[in-house]
Design a protein around this motif. Structure first.
Motif, PDB file in Angstrom:
ATOM      1  N   PHE A 113      12.258 -25.597 -19.371  1.00  0.00           N
ATOM      2  CA  PHE A 113      11.220 -26.404 -19.881  1.00  0.00           C
ATOM      3  C   PHE A 113      10.894 -28.006 -19.654  1.00  0.00           C
ATOM      4  N   ASN A 114      12.321 -29.041 -20.068  1.00  0.00           N
ATOM      5  CA  ASN A 114      12.294 -30.265 -19.845  1.00  0.00           C
ATOM      6  C   ASN A 114      11.819 -30.385 -18.903  1.00  0.00           C
ATOM      7  N   ALA A 115      12.265 -30.600 -18.006  1.00  0.00           N
ATOM      8  CA  ALA A 115      12.385 -30.963 -16.257  1.00  0.00           C
ATOM      9  C   ALA A 115      10.814 -30.494 -15.818  1.00  0.00           C
ATOM     10  N   ALA A 116       9.979 -28.847 -16.390  1.00  0.00           N
ATOM     11  CA  ALA A 116       9.381 -28.514 -16.012  1.00  0.00           C
ATOM     12  C   ALA A 116       8.833 -27.565 -14.978  1.00  0.00           C
ATOM     13  N   THR A 117       9.977 -27.117 -14.530  1.00  0.00           N
ATOM     14  CA  THR A 117      10.624 -26.720 -12.844  1.00  0.00           C
ATOM     15  C   THR A 117      10.698 -24.785 -13.600  1.00  0.00           C
ATOM     16  N   VAL A 118      10.465 -24.311 -12.464  1.00  0.00           N
ATOM     17  CA  VAL A 118      10.867 -22.726 -12.316  1.00  0.00           C
ATOM     18  C   VAL A 118      11.924 -22.859 -10.764  1.00  0.00           C
ATOM     19  N   ARG A 119      12.759 -21.969 -11.130  1.00  0.00           N
ATOM     20  CA  ARG A 119      13.456 -21.197 -10.034  1.00  0.00           C
ATOM     21  C   ARG A 119      13.863 -20.170  -9.513  1.00  0.00           C
ATOM     22  N   LEU A 120      13.457 -20.370  -8.209  1.00  0.00           N
ATOM     23  CA  LEU A 120      13.512 -18.882  -7.631  1.00  0.00           C
ATOM     24  C   LEU A 120      14.324 -18.648  -6.527  1.00  0.00           C
ATOM     25  N   ASP A 121      15.399 -17.083  -7.226  1.00  0.00           N
ATOM     26  CA  ASP A 121      16.007 -17.990  -6.867  1.00  0.00           C
ATOM     27  C   ASP A 121      17.128 -15.773  -6.817  1.00  0.00           C
ATOM     28  N   ALA A 122      16.078 -15.169  -7.204  1.00  0.00           N
ATOM     29  CA  ALA A 122      16.722 -13.408  -7.380  1.00  0.00           C
ATOM     30  C   ALA A 122      15.233 -12.953  -7.113  1.00  0.00           C
ATOM     31  N   ALA A 123      15.460 -11.681  -6.789  1.00  0.00           N
ATOM     32  CA  ALA A 123      14.266 -10.328  -6.794  1.00  0.00           C
ATOM     33  C   ALA A 123      14.459  -9.334  -7.522  1.00  0.00           C
ATOM     34  N   ILE A 124      13.830  -8.059  -7.638  1.00  0.00           N
ATOM     35  CA  ILE A 124      13.675  -6.958  -8.218  1.00  0.00           C
ATOM     36  C   ILE A 124      13.501  -6.458  -7.230  1.00  0.00           C
ATOM     37  N   VAL A 125      13.751  -5.262  -6.385  1.00  0.00           N
ATOM     38  CA  VAL A 125      12.909  -4.615  -5.931  1.00  0.00           C
ATOM     39  C   VAL A 125      13.324  -3.374  -5.424  1.00  0.00           C
ATOM     40  N   GLU A 126      12.379  -2.584  -4.981  1.00  0.00           N
ATOM     41  CA  GLU A 126      13.186  -1.087  -5.611  1.00  0.00           C
ATOM     42  C   GLU A 126      13.216   0.020  -3.725  1.00  0.00           C
ATOM     43  N   VAL A 127      14.561   0.654  -4.456  1.00  0.00           N
ATOM     44  CA  VAL A 127      15.051   0.648  -2.694  1.00  0.00           C
ATOM     45  C   VAL A 127      15.456   2.101  -3.411  1.00  0.00           C
ATOM     46  N   GLN A 128      15.304   3.337  -2.368  1.00  0.00           N
ATOM     47  CA  GLN A 128      15.212   4.618  -2.953  1.00  0.00           C
ATOM     48  C   GLN A 128      14.501   5.204  -4.318  1.00  0.00           C
ATOM     49  N   GLY A 129      13.620   4.528  -4.707  1.00  0.00           N
ATOM     50  CA  GLY A 129      13.732   5.431  -6.475  1.00  0.00           C
ATOM     51  C   GLY A 129      13.769   4.105  -7.450  1.00  0.00           C
ATOM     52  N   GLU A 130      15.284   3.277  -6.971  1.00  0.00           N
ATOM     53  CA  GLU A 130      15.642   2.501  -7.838  1.00  0.00           C
ATOM     54  C   GLU A 130      15.512   1.465  -7.575  1.00  0.00           C
ATOM     55  N   LEU A 131      15.282   0.732  -9.160  1.00  0.00           N
ATOM     56  CA  LEU A 131      15.185  -0.843  -8.555  1.00  0.00           C
ATOM     57  C   LEU A 131      16.537  -1.707  -8.788  1.00  0.00           C
ATOM     58  N   VAL A 132      16.802  -2.713  -7.654  1.00  0.00           N
ATOM     59  CA  VAL A 132      18.096  -3.026  -7.015  1.00  0.00           C
ATOM     60  C   VAL A 132      17.691  -5.046  -7.789  1.00  0.00           C
ATOM     61  N   TRP A 133      18.394  -5.542  -8.559  1.00  0.00           N
ATOM     62  CA  TRP A 133      18.781  -6.555  -8.313  1.00  0.00           C
ATOM     63  C   TRP A 133      18.817  -7.511  -6.513  1.00  0.00           C
ATOM     64  N   THR A 134      18.343  -8.553  -6.054  1.00  0.00           N
ATOM     65  CA  THR A 134      18.751  -9.234  -4.995  1.00  0.00           C
ATOM     66  C   THR A 134      18.442 -10.790  -5.161  1.00  0.00           C
ATOM     67  N   PRO A 135      19.369 -10.983  -4.098  1.00  0.00           N
ATOM     68  CA  PRO A 135      19.166 -12.889  -4.395  1.00  0.00           C
ATOM     69  C   PRO A 135      17.609 -12.730  -3.467  1.00  0.00           C
ATOM     70  N   GLY A 136      17.658 -14.098  -3.118  1.00  0.00           N
ATOM     71  CA  GLY A 136      16.248 -14.161  -2.072  1.00  0.00           C
ATOM     72  C   GLY A 136      16.734 -13.911  -0.882  1.00  0.00           C
ATOM     73  N   LYS A 137      14.901 -13.679  -0.405  1.00  0.00           N
ATOM     74  CA  LYS A 137      14.828 -13.214   0.982  1.00  0.00           C
ATOM     75  C   LYS A 137      15.786 -14.195   1.805  1.00  0.00           C
ATOM     76  N   THR A 138      15.484 -15.562   2.147  1.00  0.00           N
ATOM     77  CA  THR A 138      16.793 -16.005   2.516  1.00  0.00           C
ATOM     78  C   THR A 138      16.842 -17.899   1.849  1.00  0.00           C
ATOM     79  N   LYS A 139      17.718 -18.170   2.647  1.00  0.00           N
ATOM     80  CA  LYS A 139      17.787 -19.417   1.713  1.00  0.00           C
ATOM     81  C   LYS A 139      16.732 -20.906   1.307  1.00  0.00           C
ATOM     82  N   ARG A 140      15.993 -20.713   2.848  1.00  0.00           N
ATOM     83  CA  ARG A 140      14.592 -21.160   2.100  1.00  0.00           C
ATOM     84  C   ARG A 140      13.531 -20.248   0.743  1.00  0.00           C
TER      85      ARG A 140
END
Length: 199
Positions: free
Chosen positions: A90-117
């Motif tokens: 909030f101080n720097a007014a930025t949002v970091r996007l480096d993780a994701a939640i996806v569904e795999v065979q009906g279960e929620l899985v935490w993953t890193p971002g799709k690519t480095k970019r």
């Protein structure tokens, strides 16, 4: 609808017919009422006026601030669902996007971002950051009300008990908000496309 079907039939008959397949000369096309199946009105992206309507309609929803982030900045649905409070500065007014939640065979899985970019930090505008701060305060109140049953996952988008939101539930909520606001149906990917269109 009948005009639409007849127009489609005209286009169909103007094309050269293949010399294979069944004989269609005996079909009475005038009595085919569902020759082309009607579908819900859907668009690839909302225009600026529709974005304003959506922002107003979603502002009172408990995910109003995350929806604003989605339609203005275009994170993937998986990135939005995996966004943690530690990712927002909030101080720097930025949002970091480096993780994701996806569904795999009906279960929620935490993953890193799709690519480095795709693992990136984006700047946020003052209004969005202010609304995210208000969203956090409301979430803290929900946490106190929930007590020991709260799942301490630090997620920005979560259920009323702190657990991760299923992608299907996110899509359903988006569809209901759009419908109630009189907007054409838009997928969660459409939010991302909308943001890219208006950047």
């Amino acid at each position: 609808m009948r005009k639409f079907r007849l127009n489609s039939y005209d286009q169909f008959t103007q094309r050269p017919m293949p010399d294979w397949g069944g004989d269609m000369t005996g079909i009475d096309f005038d009595n085919i009422y569902y020759y082309i199946k009607p579908t819900d009105h859907q668009v690839d992206a909302w225009d600026e006026q529709q974005v304003r309507v959506f922002l107003g309609a979603s502002s009172q929803h408990r995910w109003g601030a995350p929806f604003r982030l989605a339609v203005l900045y275009g994170p993937r649905r998986s990135e939005l669902l995996g966004l943690e409070w530690d990712d927002i500065d909030f101080n720097a007014a930025t949002v970091r996007l480096d993780a994701a939640i996806v569904e795999v065979q009906g279960e929620l899985v935490w993953t890193p971002g799709k690519t480095k970019r795709s693992r990136r930090t984006i700047p946020g505008d003052a209004v969005t950051l202010r609304l995210l701060e208000a969203h956090r305060r409301k979430q803290l109140a929900e946490r106190l009300f929930c007590g020991p049953a709260w799942a301490d996952l630090d997620l920005v988008v979560c259920t009323r008990t702190g657990t991760a939101v299923h992608p299907r539930n996110f899509n359903k909520t988006l569809a209901i908000l759009a419908r109630d606001a009189g907007l054409p149906h838009l997928t969660s990917h459409g939010l991302r496309h909308t943001a890219a269109t208006h950047m």
